[in-house]
Design an enzyme around this catalytic site. Structure first.
Site, short mmCIF file in Angstrom:
data_model
loop_
_atom_site.label_atom_id
_atom_site.label_comp_id
_atom_site.label_asym_id
_atom_site.label_seq_id
_atom_site.Cartn_x
_atom_site.Cartn_y
_atom_site.Cartn_z
N ASP A 14 -47.74 11.40 12.94
CA ASP A 14 -47.53 12.81 12.57
C ASP A 14 -48.54 13.74 13.24
O ASP A 14 -48.20 14.87 13.59
CB ASP A 14 -47.66 12.99 11.04
CG ASP A 14 -46.55 12.29 10.29
OD1 ASP A 14 -45.54 11.94 10.92
OD2 ASP A 14 -46.71 12.08 9.07
P1 TAP Z 1 -48.79 8.51 10.19
O1 TAP Z 1 -48.07 9.71 10.66
O2 TAP Z 1 -48.59 8.07 8.81
O3 TAP Z 1 -48.36 7.34 11.20
C1 TAP Z 1 -49.00 6.12 11.19
C2 TAP Z 1 -48.26 5.21 12.17
O4 TAP Z 1 -49.02 4.01 12.21
C3 TAP Z 1 -46.87 4.85 11.70
O5 TAP Z 1 -45.90 5.54 12.44
C4 TAP Z 1 -46.79 3.33 11.89
O6 TAP Z 1 -45.74 3.02 12.79
C5 TAP Z 1 -48.13 2.98 12.53
N1 TAP Z 1 -48.69 1.74 12.01
C6 TAP Z 1 -48.74 1.32 10.73
N2 TAP Z 1 -49.33 0.12 10.66
C7 TAP Z 1 -49.66 -0.22 11.92
C8 TAP Z 1 -50.28 -1.36 12.50
N3 TAP Z 1 -50.68 -2.40 11.76
N4 TAP Z 1 -50.47 -1.37 13.83
C9 TAP Z 1 -50.03 -0.34 14.60
N5 TAP Z 1 -49.44 0.75 14.11
C10 TAP Z 1 -49.25 0.81 12.78
O7 TAP Z 1 -50.36 8.63 10.42
P2 TAP Z 1 -51.25 9.78 11.01
O8 TAP Z 1 -50.77 10.19 12.36
O9 TAP Z 1 -52.65 9.30 10.85
O10 TAP Z 1 -50.98 11.01 10.07
C11 TAP Z 1 -51.42 11.03 8.72
C12 TAP Z 1 -50.29 11.53 7.84
O11 TAP Z 1 -50.68 11.30 6.47
C13 TAP Z 1 -50.04 13.01 7.99
O12 TAP Z 1 -48.69 13.30 7.79
C14 TAP Z 1 -50.89 13.60 6.85
O13 TAP Z 1 -50.42 14.87 6.44
C15 TAP Z 1 -50.66 12.55 5.78
N6 TAP Z 1 -51.71 12.56 4.73
C16 TAP Z 1 -53.00 12.53 5.09
C17 TAP Z 1 -53.96 12.60 4.13
C18 TAP Z 1 -55.40 12.62 4.52
S1 TAP Z 1 -56.43 13.38 3.59
N7 TAP Z 1 -55.80 12.04 5.62
C19 TAP Z 1 -53.61 12.65 2.77
C20 TAP Z 1 -52.28 12.61 2.44
C21 TAP Z 1 -51.31 12.56 3.44
P3 TAP Z 1 -45.09 1.56 12.76
O14 TAP Z 1 -44.63 1.33 11.37
O15 TAP Z 1 -44.00 1.64 13.76
O16 TAP Z 1 -46.15 0.60 13.19
#
Ligand code: TAP
Length: 462
Positions: free
Chosen positions: A388
């Protein structure tokens, strides 16, 4: 004696503030914790002379200190890095509950018909502390997967919650106006506990860090109110600092996610993820995928590489492998930095904590605003388990759930290597056009395995 105690509280307050300031950079964070903890020890020790040492209460207090210290120290040492959010939820809830109980004790001590100014801080503390306690426990249960992390909703839910809040307001008036009803605050406490649960149930597990930060602010306010009740300057300062910093962090996290606080609290985000996941990647567009050898050669002959870590790096525990690859590249003369998005991962500072644990030099960690202009000069943006936070639809798709969220400009790099296990979406549950960009090469697999393969490939590159 009173003057000495006040001076000690003043020193403690200064240490809290300096500690908080240090927490604003990864470099100072460890020291910041020690400084603030030292402030807490000073405040505790300074409070001891206020106790009546002959009373039985002292034994109870000392037992409490021993148990609290043991649970805190052992818990903090044993907790896994990925479980920090739920530990914070638990400790925060206990703080709110403690503030509420202190207020109950004070109300009982005041007896019937206390003055409004005396009773109000206690009533406030009971309500806010109880909401914080109950809400934090639900947040803990969601994050610890003791219950479903998906939002629990039903028609008219916000109306019911509104009625609960109105009932609490009514009780507050009743308790303050007709305080001769001795235990009326118990009903108030029960209502506030129910509201705490009802307030957090419709919020998705992944939004819990924002909620915990908000509940943290609540606990701070409850503690500050207890400070007014007990006429304790240290509690007022510490509670206000927690209240203010928790509120700011809540706002900063919502902004960094491109969502309003109201959307986080009432939007039931994540309810439709399964559907969104099913749509993602089904548009028949093709993507390019590459081999470790090709990508290793590209990296080895680059001048500038920017690593973009995300939640997948944390899941795979790939931080050490990332550092190994970065060090290898640097030894070949490649300039490497890490682009840190404020909400990458699932908790504030998630990437900073992981990379610091792997001993990545602080100077290589660049905040989003600092690095975004540098992507256009980078030969490679190496996206490791992020999604994201590099999704261009945040910029150019007004209907997207993440539209307006500031993102890292990974799409501006000359080459993009996208490392993840599949075409599945990230937290927001939406497709990412960057995967279909002609400059992008997908490298599928677990982030740790993939980085280990890249290390071998870079070593093999002539
Ligand atoms: P995300 O958009 O959640 O994407 C993480 C990606 O990691 C997934 O598409 C997944 O794809 C991949 N993944 C998962 N396990 C993996 C593994 N073992 N090896 C390789 N890839 C792996 O993460 P982001 O870009 O860090 O964004 C964070 C999101 O969380 C944002 O939308 C944010 O708003 C939200 N959020 C953040 C927080 C805080 S405070 N940080 C709090 C609440 C929500 P695959 O499944 O294809 O591997």
């Amino acid at each position: 004696m009173r003057t000495a105690i006040s001076l000690a509280y003043l020193v403690a307050a200064v240490l809290f503030i300096v500690g908080l300031k240090q927490l604003s950079s990864p470099k100072g964070a460890r020291n910041g914790n020690f400084i603030a903890a030292a402030g807490m020890v000073i405040a505790l020790v300074a409070t001891l002379p206020l106790l009546n040492f002959t009373s039985a209460g002292v034994t109870i207090i000392l037992i409490g200190i021993v148990i609290g210290t043991a649970v805190g120290a052992v818990g903090a040492r044993m907790v896994k890095m990925t479980a920090i959010p739920q530990m914070v939820a638990l400790f925060n809830g206990v703080g709110g509950g403690a503030a509420a109980l202190v207020a109950v004790a004070e109300l009982l001590r005041m007896g019937q018909h206390p003055a409004f100014t005396e009773a109000f801080p206690s009533i406030f503390s009971i309500v806010i502390g109880s909401i914080s306690f109950a809400g934090s426990m639900v947040a803990f249960a969601k994050l610890q997967e003791l219950m479903t992390g998906t939002p629990i909703t039903y028609p008219g839910q916000q109306v019911v919650n509104g009625i609960l809040a109105a009932a609490i307001f009514g009780f507050v008036i009743a308790v303050l106006a007709v305080a001769s009803v001795p235990f009326s605050f118990i009903a108030l406490m029960v209502l506030a506990l129910v509201l705490g649960v009802a307030f957090v149930l419709p919020i998705g597990g992944a939004d819990m860090p924002v909620v915990i930060s908000l509940l943290n602010a609540f606990t701070g306010l409850a503690v500050a109110a207890s400070g007014f009740t007990l006429n304790n300057f240290a509690l007022i300062v510490a509670g206000t600092l927690v209240g203010a910093s928790g509120s700011l962090l809540t706002k900063m996290m919502s902004d960094a996610m491109g969502r309003s606080l109201a959307n986080v609290l009432f939007g039931a985000f994540g309810k439709s993820h399964a559907g969104a996941a099913a749509i993602a990647g089904k548009e028949g567009r093709s993507v390019r995928s590459g081999s470790a050898e090709d990508i290793g050669t590209l990296l080895a002959y680059s001048q500038r590489v920017i690593i973009v870590p995300g939640y997948g790096l944390a899941v795979a525990q790939a931080q050490h492998a990332a550092r190994e690859l970065a060090e290898l590249l640097e030894r070949r003369g490649v300039e490497v930095s890490y682009a840190i998005h404020p909400v990458a991962g699932r908790m504030p500072g998630h990437m900073n904590v992981l990379l610091a644990e792997a001993n990545v030099p602080y100077e290589q960690l660049k905040e989003m605003d600092e690095i975004n202009d540098e992507f256009k000069n980078a030969d490679v943006a190496l996206i490791v388990g992020a999604n994201d936070v590099v999704n261009p639809s945040a910029r150019n798709a007004p209907g997207s759930p993440i539209y307006g969220m500031p993102i890292l400009n990974a799409d501006q790099a000359k080459n993009i290597i996208f490392m993840k296990r599949s075409m599945r979406p990230g937290f927001a549950g939406i497709d990412n056009d960057l995967m279909y960009d002609p400059k992008t090469v997908m490298f599928f697999g677990d982030a740790k395995d993939s980085l280990t393969k890249l290390v071998a490939a870079v070593k093999a590159a002539a």
